[in-house]
Design a protein around this motif. Structure first.
Motif, short mmCIF file in Angstrom:
data_model
loop_
_atom_site.label_atom_id
_atom_site.label_comp_id
_atom_site.label_asym_id
_atom_site.label_seq_id
_atom_site.Cartn_x
_atom_site.Cartn_y
_atom_site.Cartn_z
N TYR A 37 -75.24 51.72 -41.81
CA TYR A 37 -76.42 50.85 -41.80
C TYR A 37 -76.38 49.88 -42.98
O TYR A 37 -76.69 48.69 -42.84
CB TYR A 37 -77.69 51.69 -41.85
CG TYR A 37 -78.15 52.23 -40.52
CD1 TYR A 37 -78.79 51.41 -39.60
CD2 TYR A 37 -77.95 53.56 -40.17
CE1 TYR A 37 -79.23 51.89 -38.38
CE2 TYR A 37 -78.37 54.06 -38.94
CZ TYR A 37 -79.01 53.22 -38.05
OH TYR A 37 -79.42 53.70 -36.83
N MET A 38 -75.99 50.38 -44.17
CA MET A 38 -75.95 49.50 -45.34
C MET A 38 -74.86 48.44 -45.21
O MET A 38 -75.07 47.28 -45.57
CB MET A 38 -75.73 50.32 -46.62
CG MET A 38 -75.64 49.48 -47.89
SD MET A 38 -77.04 48.35 -48.14
CE MET A 38 -78.33 49.51 -48.59
N ALA A 39 -73.70 48.83 -44.67
CA ALA A 39 -72.64 47.85 -44.46
C ALA A 39 -73.13 46.73 -43.55
O ALA A 39 -72.88 45.54 -43.81
CB ALA A 39 -71.41 48.52 -43.85
N GLN A 40 -73.85 47.10 -42.50
CA GLN A 40 -74.38 46.10 -41.58
C GLN A 40 -75.45 45.24 -42.25
O GLN A 40 -75.47 44.01 -42.06
CB GLN A 40 -74.95 46.81 -40.35
CG GLN A 40 -75.39 45.87 -39.25
CD GLN A 40 -75.91 46.61 -38.02
OE1 GLN A 40 -76.27 45.99 -37.04
NE2 GLN A 40 -75.94 47.92 -38.08
N ALA A 58 -73.58 54.24 -36.81
CA ALA A 58 -74.85 53.67 -37.26
C ALA A 58 -75.42 52.76 -36.19
O ALA A 58 -74.67 52.08 -35.48
CB ALA A 58 -74.66 52.89 -38.56
N GLY A 59 -76.73 52.73 -36.09
CA GLY A 59 -77.43 51.90 -35.13
C GLY A 59 -77.60 50.48 -35.62
O GLY A 59 -77.07 50.09 -36.67
N PRO A 60 -78.37 49.68 -34.90
CA PRO A 60 -78.46 48.25 -35.20
C PRO A 60 -79.35 47.92 -36.40
O PRO A 60 -80.21 48.70 -36.81
CB PRO A 60 -79.06 47.67 -33.92
CG PRO A 60 -79.87 48.79 -33.36
CD PRO A 60 -79.10 50.04 -33.68
N SER A 87 -85.06 43.42 -33.39
CA SER A 87 -83.99 43.34 -34.39
C SER A 87 -83.41 41.93 -34.47
O SER A 87 -83.21 41.37 -35.55
CB SER A 87 -82.88 44.34 -34.07
OG SER A 87 -83.33 45.67 -34.23
N VAL A 88 -83.14 41.34 -33.31
CA VAL A 88 -82.59 39.99 -33.26
C VAL A 88 -83.59 38.98 -33.82
O VAL A 88 -83.23 38.10 -34.60
CB VAL A 88 -82.17 39.63 -31.82
CG1 VAL A 88 -81.74 38.17 -31.73
CG2 VAL A 88 -81.05 40.54 -31.34
N THR A 130 -75.79 48.79 -31.58
CA THR A 130 -75.24 47.96 -32.66
C THR A 130 -74.34 46.88 -32.07
O THR A 130 -74.40 45.70 -32.47
CB THR A 130 -74.44 48.83 -33.65
OG1 THR A 130 -75.29 49.85 -34.17
CG2 THR A 130 -73.90 47.99 -34.80
N LEU A 131 -73.52 47.27 -31.11
CA LEU A 131 -72.69 46.30 -30.39
C LEU A 131 -73.56 45.27 -29.69
O LEU A 131 -73.31 44.05 -29.78
CB LEU A 131 -71.80 47.03 -29.38
CG LEU A 131 -71.03 46.16 -28.39
CD1 LEU A 131 -70.06 45.23 -29.10
CD2 LEU A 131 -70.29 47.06 -27.39
N ASN A 132 -74.60 45.72 -29.02
CA ASN A 132 -75.49 44.81 -28.30
C ASN A 132 -76.20 43.85 -29.25
O ASN A 132 -76.39 42.66 -28.94
CB ASN A 132 -76.51 45.60 -27.49
CG ASN A 132 -75.86 46.43 -26.40
OD1 ASN A 132 -74.73 46.16 -25.98
ND2 ASN A 132 -76.55 47.46 -25.93
#
Length: 326
Positions: A37-40, A58-60, A87-88, A130-132
């Motif tokens: 999550y932190m990397a994202q 990790a999720g989005p 999120s978006v 996360t991919l989505n």
């Protein structure tokens, strides 16, 4: 290992800071679980300098919406509660307000996403979101996924750690897959064959030189793996930052995660420096997780967040840190 204090070499640090005011130093990130999550969050918030990301289990982005309850449901075991449009929208609104870098920086970035089919802590269906998220936010982003390994929750290796099916500390699982090598290849291209982990190339530095680590829920200790060439020529060695997950920090495990997860072996023979920032256990954060729900404040997922700010400060001074590792 001696703690490196850049404040003791003020002249060199001052020169480095002048240079960094003109040119930001790019780097890549990876992490597992809360570290994923932190990397994202770093990739989304600081996309002008973070050039690629590898997200493991990790999720989005913005999954928790600042709620501990959502961490325990939507962001781990109940993807039906994930609000992907939110999120978006949050990312786009943050960018419009200047709270994060422009979304356009993500175009064509390399992103790697991993989830084990047997992950009991953060379900694969959560990681699929996360991919989505990335696909919706930046359609031209360059994404590679690995969703076919029967791994439980943790960082995957060939032989180090617990059996592939095991759930528990140190959350390093041996599944016959060198995840660190795959991530290196994805972000940097085909590497030279890996070497052996060399304890003399792992160093401790003081994270408190880069911000108020106490308020940020971070340790004073951070770690850097750099071979002799990269310590002498850090400008020729790009930086990769890896974030541990919950219950994987130095405070909890010592050096077990860093020594078993595999990046050191690749850094030993390739021109790359690995930084391992460290979170810290606290009353608000008993498992030593990175903040992806707001225990350090409501701005945890934007540039002004306490943890993102300190991490960015460290990365932008990595040349100085590396030159003075002794």
């Amino acid at each position: 290992m001696k703690i490196v204090r850049p404040s003791e070499i003020m002249f060199v640090l001052a020169l480095a800071n002048v240079a960094l005011m003109v040119h930001a130093v790019p780097y890549t990130v990876s992490g597992v679980s809360s570290g994923g999550y932190m990397a994202q969050q770093m990739h989304i918030a600081y996309s002008s300098t973070v050039a690629g990301a590898a997200i493991v289990a990790a999720g989005p982005y913005h999954c928790s919406m600042g709620s501990t309850a959502r961490v325990q449901t939507a962001c781990t075991v109940n993807p039906w509660l994930i609000n992907l449009p939110s999120s978006v929208t949050a990312a786009n609104n943050y960018a419009a307000d200047g709270a994060i870098d422009p979304i356009s920086n993500l175009n064509n970035d390399k992103v790697f996403i991993f989830s084990g089919t047997s992950d009991q802590r953060i379900l694969q269906s959560v990681v699929q979101q996360t991919l989505n998220f990335y696909t919706e936010l930046a359609p031209t982003i360059n994404i590679t996924t690995m969703f076919d390994i029967p791994a439980n929750h943790g960082w995957v290796t060939k032989v180090e750690g617990n059996p592939c099916w095991y759930l528990g500390p140190p959350y390093v699982v041996a599944c016959g897959v060198d995840l660190s090598g795959i991530i290196y290849s994805t972000l940097y291209g085909t590497p030279v064959a890996k070497g052996n982990f060399n304890n003399s190339n792992l160093f401790m530095f003081d994270q408190s030189d880069y911000g108020d680590v106490w308020q940020a829920g971070m340790s004073t200790r951070g770690f850097m793996y750099a071979n002799e060439y990269c310590r002498s020529n850090p400008a020729k060695c790009p930086l990769h930052v890896n974030f541990h997950g919950c219950e994987q920090s130095y405070q909890t495990l010592g050096l077990t995660y860093i020594k078993e997860m595999g990046f050191g072996e690749w850094a030993e023979t390739n021109l790359v420096i690995i930084m391992f920032p460290q979170a810290m256990e606290s009353i608000e954060n008993p498992e030593g997780c990175w903040d992806f729900w707001g225990y350090t404040g409501s701005n945890f997922e934007v540039k002004a967040g306490l943890q993102p700010t300190i991490i960015q400060n460290m990365t932008q001074n990595y040349l100085t840190i590396a030159q003075n590792l002794v």
